[in-house]
Design a protein around this motif. Structure first.
Motif, short mmCIF file in Angstrom:
data_model
loop_
_atom_site.label_atom_id
_atom_site.label_comp_id
_atom_site.label_asym_id
_atom_site.label_seq_id
_atom_site.Cartn_x
_atom_site.Cartn_y
_atom_site.Cartn_z
N PRO A 115 -14.90 -12.65 -18.67
CA PRO A 115 -15.72 -11.90 -19.63
C PRO A 115 -15.00 -10.65 -20.08
CG PRO A 115 -16.54 -11.58 -17.41
CD PRO A 115 -15.48 -12.62 -17.31
N ARG A 146 -26.19 -11.46 -19.76
CA ARG A 146 -24.88 -11.92 -20.23
C ARG A 146 -24.63 -13.38 -19.86
NH1 ARG A 146 -20.72 -10.22 -18.09
NH2 ARG A 146 -21.50 -8.96 -16.35
N HIS A 149 -26.17 -15.57 -22.61
CA HIS A 149 -25.81 -15.39 -24.02
C HIS A 149 -24.31 -15.23 -24.18
CE1 HIS A 149 -30.01 -14.83 -25.33
NE2 HIS A 149 -30.17 -14.19 -24.18
N ARG A 150 -23.78 -15.81 -25.24
CA ARG A 150 -22.34 -15.70 -25.52
C ARG A 150 -21.94 -14.26 -25.83
NH1 ARG A 150 -21.25 -17.54 -30.07
NH2 ARG A 150 -19.18 -18.48 -29.79
N LEU A 151 -22.81 -13.56 -26.53
CA LEU A 151 -22.53 -12.20 -26.98
C LEU A 151 -23.75 -11.32 -26.74
CD1 LEU A 151 -21.08 -13.24 -30.47
CD2 LEU A 151 -19.71 -12.49 -28.52
N VAL A 187 -18.57 -10.09 -24.32
CA VAL A 187 -18.18 -11.41 -24.80
C VAL A 187 -17.96 -12.33 -23.60
CG1 VAL A 187 -16.54 -12.70 -26.23
CG2 VAL A 187 -17.05 -10.30 -26.77
N ALA A 188 -18.58 -13.48 -23.63
CA ALA A 188 -18.49 -14.42 -22.51
C ALA A 188 -17.10 -15.07 -22.46
CB ALA A 188 -19.57 -15.48 -22.63
N VAL A 191 -15.16 -17.39 -25.36
CA VAL A 191 -15.71 -17.14 -26.70
C VAL A 191 -14.66 -16.39 -27.52
CG1 VAL A 191 -17.50 -15.97 -28.03
CG2 VAL A 191 -18.08 -17.14 -25.89
N GLN A 193 -15.07 -15.35 -30.81
CA GLN A 193 -15.63 -14.32 -31.67
C GLN A 193 -15.49 -12.97 -30.98
OE1 GLN A 193 -19.62 -16.02 -32.50
NE2 GLN A 193 -19.14 -15.63 -34.64
N MET A 207 -27.34 -11.18 -32.09
CA MET A 207 -27.25 -11.27 -30.64
C MET A 207 -28.26 -10.31 -30.00
SD MET A 207 -23.64 -9.15 -30.33
CE MET A 207 -22.99 -9.97 -31.79
#
Length: 269
Positions: A115, A146, A149-151, A187-188, A191, A193, A207
Motif C-alpha cells: 500500500p 482501506r 476500498h482501492r482508494l 492507494v491499495a 492499483v 491510479q 472514493m
C-alpha cells in the motif's frame, strides 16, 4: 507503509493548468520566463522546503517533476536547494499528458506490491512538520476502511493562506476543504491510479474521504504567479502582516522562518 509526495516544478504538461496557452512553445516560454522562475525558486526555498525538511517522520519520498527543457541555471539552483534533502529526487520528463505523466512518475517510485500513501504538493505551499507522522497514523487508524476500498482520501482542511514578501509573512487562518495541500490518497497494492488522476477538489466524488480539522496542517502560498490567479477578474487578497508572535507560530508549525523570508525577498541592491 510507503509515502510518496509529488511536486510539479514548472513542468510543461499537456493540460493541468487552469490557464491554457495556444501552443506548447508558448507554455514553455511562460513557465521559464526569468521573473516567474525567480519567484518560484524563492517560494520553493522559503515556504515549501523548510517544513518538508523538518518532518518529524522522515520516512518518505519527495519527487520533484521538471521538464527536460528547463534551463540549466534554474535546474542547477533547484539541485542546490535539494542538496541537503535526502528524501527528494528530481525527475525529468518531456512534455506529455498531465495526469498520465504524473501517474507514471509516482508509480515508478512505488513498490506496487505494498500500500502507498500519496500526496501532491505545490512549490509555494507548506505542510506542518508533523504532516507525514499524522498521515501515517491516520492511515493506520483506517486500516479496515482501506482494506475494503482501492482508494481512500485524507484531507486536512485547517491552515493558513500566506504571502511572503520583503517585510515578512502576510497570512491569516482559514478552513478550506479539498484545497490540494495537506491532502493524500491511500492507494491499495497493485492499483495504478494515483492521487494525480483526480482533481484535488473532486476526490470526494470518486472514493471515501476523511476530513481532519483539529490542527493547522498547511500554509497555502499566495503569489502573483499562482496558476489560479492568471484568470481575468481575479481579485487581490489583502493579507495582514504577521507580528513577532505570529511569525513564531508559523515557524513552530511549518519551519518557515520570517527572517529568512525577508532576506530572500529583499529587493536587489
Amino acid at each position: 507503509m510507503q509515502i510518496i509526495g509529488l511536486c510539479r516544478f514548472s513542468y510543461p504538461a499537456e493540460g493541468g493548468f487552469q490557464v491554457e496557452h495556444p501552443t506548447l512553445e508558448a507554455r514553455i516560454a511562460y513557465l521559464y520566463s526569468p521573473e516567474r522562475m525567480e519567484e518560484r525558486l524563492r517560494h520553493f526555498e522559503c515556504i515549501c522546503l523548510p517544513g518538508l525538511k523538518a518532518q518529524t517522520d522522515a520516512d518518505f519520498t519527495f519527487l520533484v517533476l521538471v521538464g527536460e527543457a528547463m534551463p540549466l541555471p534554474y535546474l542547477d539552483r533547484l539541485r542546490e536547494l535539494l542538496a541537503e534533502f535526502p528524501q527528494a529526487r528530481i525527475v525529468s520528463r518531456p512534455p506529455g499528458p498531465h495526469r498520465q505523466v504524473c501517474q507514471q512518475v509516482i508509480n515508478a517510485a512505488r513498490d506496487m506490491s505494498q500500500p502507498c500513501l500519496e500526496f501532491r504538493h505545490d512549490d509555494d505551499d507548506a505542510v506542518a512538520v508533523t504532516f507525514i507522522a499524522e498521515l501515517r497514523a491516520a492511515a493506520l487508524d483506517i486500516s479496515a476502511l482501506r482494506a475494503r476500498h482501492r482508494l481512500v482520501a485524507l484531507d486536512w482542511n485547517r491552515g493558513y493562506v500566506a504571502r511572503p514578501d520583503a517585510q515578512g509573512i502576510r497570512a491569516e487562518p482559514c478552513v478550506t476543504p479539498f484545497w490540494g495541500v495537506a491532502q493524500a490518497v491511500a492507494v491499495a497494492p497493485g492499483v495504478r491510479q494515483s492521487i494525480m488522476n483526480f482533481g484535488h477538489n473532486k476526490l470526494i466524488r470518486f472514493m471515501p474521504t476523511l476530513s481532519f480539522t483539529d490542527s493547522p496542517m498547511y500554509l497555502r502560498g499566495h503569489s502573483d504567479h499562482n496558476d489560479s490567479r492568471q484568470k481575468a477578474h481575479v481579485k487581490p487578497v489583502d493579507l495582514p502582516l504577521l507580528d513577532p508572535s505570529g511569525e513564531a507560530e508559523i515557524k513552530r508549525l511549518f519551519g518557515v522562518d520570517a527572517d529568512h523570508v525577508r532576506r530572500v525577498f529583499a529587493p536587489a541592491s
